[in-house]
Write a protein that holds these residues in place. Structure first.
Motif, short mmCIF file in Angstrom:
data_model
loop_
_atom_site.label_atom_id
_atom_site.label_comp_id
_atom_site.label_asym_id
_atom_site.label_seq_id
_atom_site.Cartn_x
_atom_site.Cartn_y
_atom_site.Cartn_z
N ASP A 151 0.85 -1.19 0.00
CA ASP A 151 0.00 0.00 0.00
C ASP A 151 0.89 1.25 0.00
O ASP A 151 1.35 1.70 1.04
CB ASP A 151 -0.92 -0.01 1.22
N GLN A 152 1.11 1.79 -1.20
CA GLN A 152 2.02 2.93 -1.34
C GLN A 152 1.35 4.26 -0.99
O GLN A 152 1.96 5.31 -1.12
CB GLN A 152 2.61 2.97 -2.75
N SER A 153 0.10 4.24 -0.51
CA SER A 153 -0.52 5.48 -0.04
C SER A 153 0.00 5.84 1.36
O SER A 153 -0.17 6.97 1.81
CB SER A 153 -2.05 5.35 -0.02
N LYS A 154 0.66 4.90 2.03
CA LYS A 154 1.21 5.14 3.37
C LYS A 154 2.65 5.65 3.24
O LYS A 154 3.47 5.06 2.54
CB LYS A 154 1.19 3.86 4.20
N LEU A 155 2.95 6.72 3.96
CA LEU A 155 4.26 7.36 3.91
C LEU A 155 5.39 6.38 4.26
O LEU A 155 6.41 6.32 3.57
CB LEU A 155 4.31 8.58 4.83
N GLU A 156 5.22 5.63 5.33
CA GLU A 156 6.27 4.70 5.75
C GLU A 156 6.57 3.66 4.66
O GLU A 156 7.72 3.31 4.43
CB GLU A 156 5.87 3.99 7.05
N ASN A 157 5.55 3.19 3.97
CA ASN A 157 5.75 2.22 2.89
C ASN A 157 6.50 2.85 1.73
O ASN A 157 7.37 2.21 1.12
CB ASN A 157 4.41 1.67 2.43
N ARG A 158 6.18 4.10 1.41
CA ARG A 158 6.89 4.80 0.32
C ARG A 158 8.35 5.00 0.69
O ARG A 158 9.23 4.88 -0.17
CB ARG A 158 6.22 6.14 0.01
N LYS A 159 8.62 5.28 1.96
CA LYS A 159 10.01 5.44 2.41
C LYS A 159 10.79 4.14 2.24
O LYS A 159 11.93 4.14 1.80
CB LYS A 159 10.06 5.89 3.87
N GLN A 160 10.15 3.02 2.60
CA GLN A 160 10.82 1.73 2.44
C GLN A 160 11.04 1.39 0.97
O GLN A 160 12.08 0.84 0.61
CB GLN A 160 10.01 0.63 3.12
N GLU A 161 10.07 1.74 0.13
CA GLU A 161 10.22 1.50 -1.31
C GLU A 161 11.40 2.31 -1.85
O GLU A 161 12.22 1.80 -2.61
CB GLU A 161 8.93 1.90 -2.04
N ARG A 162 11.52 3.56 -1.43
CA ARG A 162 12.62 4.43 -1.87
C ARG A 162 13.98 3.88 -1.41
O ARG A 162 14.94 3.90 -2.14
CB ARG A 162 12.42 5.84 -1.33
N LYS A 163 14.02 3.37 -0.17
CA LYS A 163 15.26 2.79 0.35
C LYS A 163 15.69 1.58 -0.49
O LYS A 163 16.86 1.43 -0.83
CB LYS A 163 15.05 2.35 1.80
N ALA A 164 14.74 0.72 -0.82
CA ALA A 164 15.05 -0.48 -1.60
C ALA A 164 15.52 -0.09 -3.00
O ALA A 164 16.49 -0.66 -3.52
CB ALA A 164 13.82 -1.39 -1.68
N ARG A 165 14.86 0.88 -3.61
CA ARG A 165 15.28 1.34 -4.93
C ARG A 165 16.66 1.99 -4.87
O ARG A 165 17.49 1.78 -5.75
CB ARG A 165 14.26 2.30 -5.52
N GLY A 166 16.89 2.77 -3.82
CA GLY A 166 18.21 3.38 -3.65
C GLY A 166 19.31 2.32 -3.56
O GLY A 166 20.37 2.45 -4.16
#
Length: 154
Positions: free
Chosen positions: A68-83
């Motif tokens: 669920d990418q509508s949640k800020l914490e999930n988006r942060k984790q997604e960004r970390k993984a992509r980084g």
């Protein structure tokens, strides 16, 4: 680094890699409980490698269900993984080595690093957000917009 080399590297960590057809075209890879699944419908080796790197990034940086990418914490984790994936496949030193090799544009860079041009674009955007307009290392200055690498002579 090839897709197979990445696969061997993560399998040494005890993570199982599976290729399987997904019902959704939107999902290209998933990481759950030490299992990475990559969509077997992905047509190019380059894209499969980029997807695998991101899923490995989730193994190293994420926890829980972050679909669920509508949640800020999930988006942060997604960004970390992509980084993690960008730094693994398109590292700053890789950019410098490509410059030394004679790479002149993003297409050539994509070929040199065996990643998609889209992945290159996203990696450069990531570095610009992380470091600003440029990054200095040793005798090199890597500019992110436009992408250019200068060697300083002292």
């Amino acid at each position: 680094m090839s897709y197979e080399e990445l696969a061997r590297e993560i399998e040494k960590e005890g993570v199982e890699l599976i290729e399987s057809k997904f019902n959704s075209e939107n999902i290209k890879g998933l990481y759950v409980d030490n299992i990475i699944t990559v969509n077997s419908n992905i047509s190019t080796e380059k894209e499969k490698k980029c997807i695998l790197a991101e899923e490995i990034g989730h193994y190293y940086t994420s926890y829980g269900n972050i679909l669920d990418q509508s949640k800020l914490e999930n988006r942060k984790q997604e960004r970390k993984a992509r980084g993690w994936a960008y730094e693994k496949l398109v590292g700053i030193v890789d950019l410098i080595n490509a410059f030394k090799y004679g790479v002149k544009n993003r297409y050539e860079l994509s070929e040199y690093l065996n990643v998609t041009e889209e992945f290159i674009e996203e990696a450069i955007k990531y570095y610009k957000e992380k470091y600003g307009l440029y990054y200095q290392i040793d005798n090199y200055v890597v500019y992110f917009e436009p992408l250019a690498i200068l060697e300083r002579r002292e």
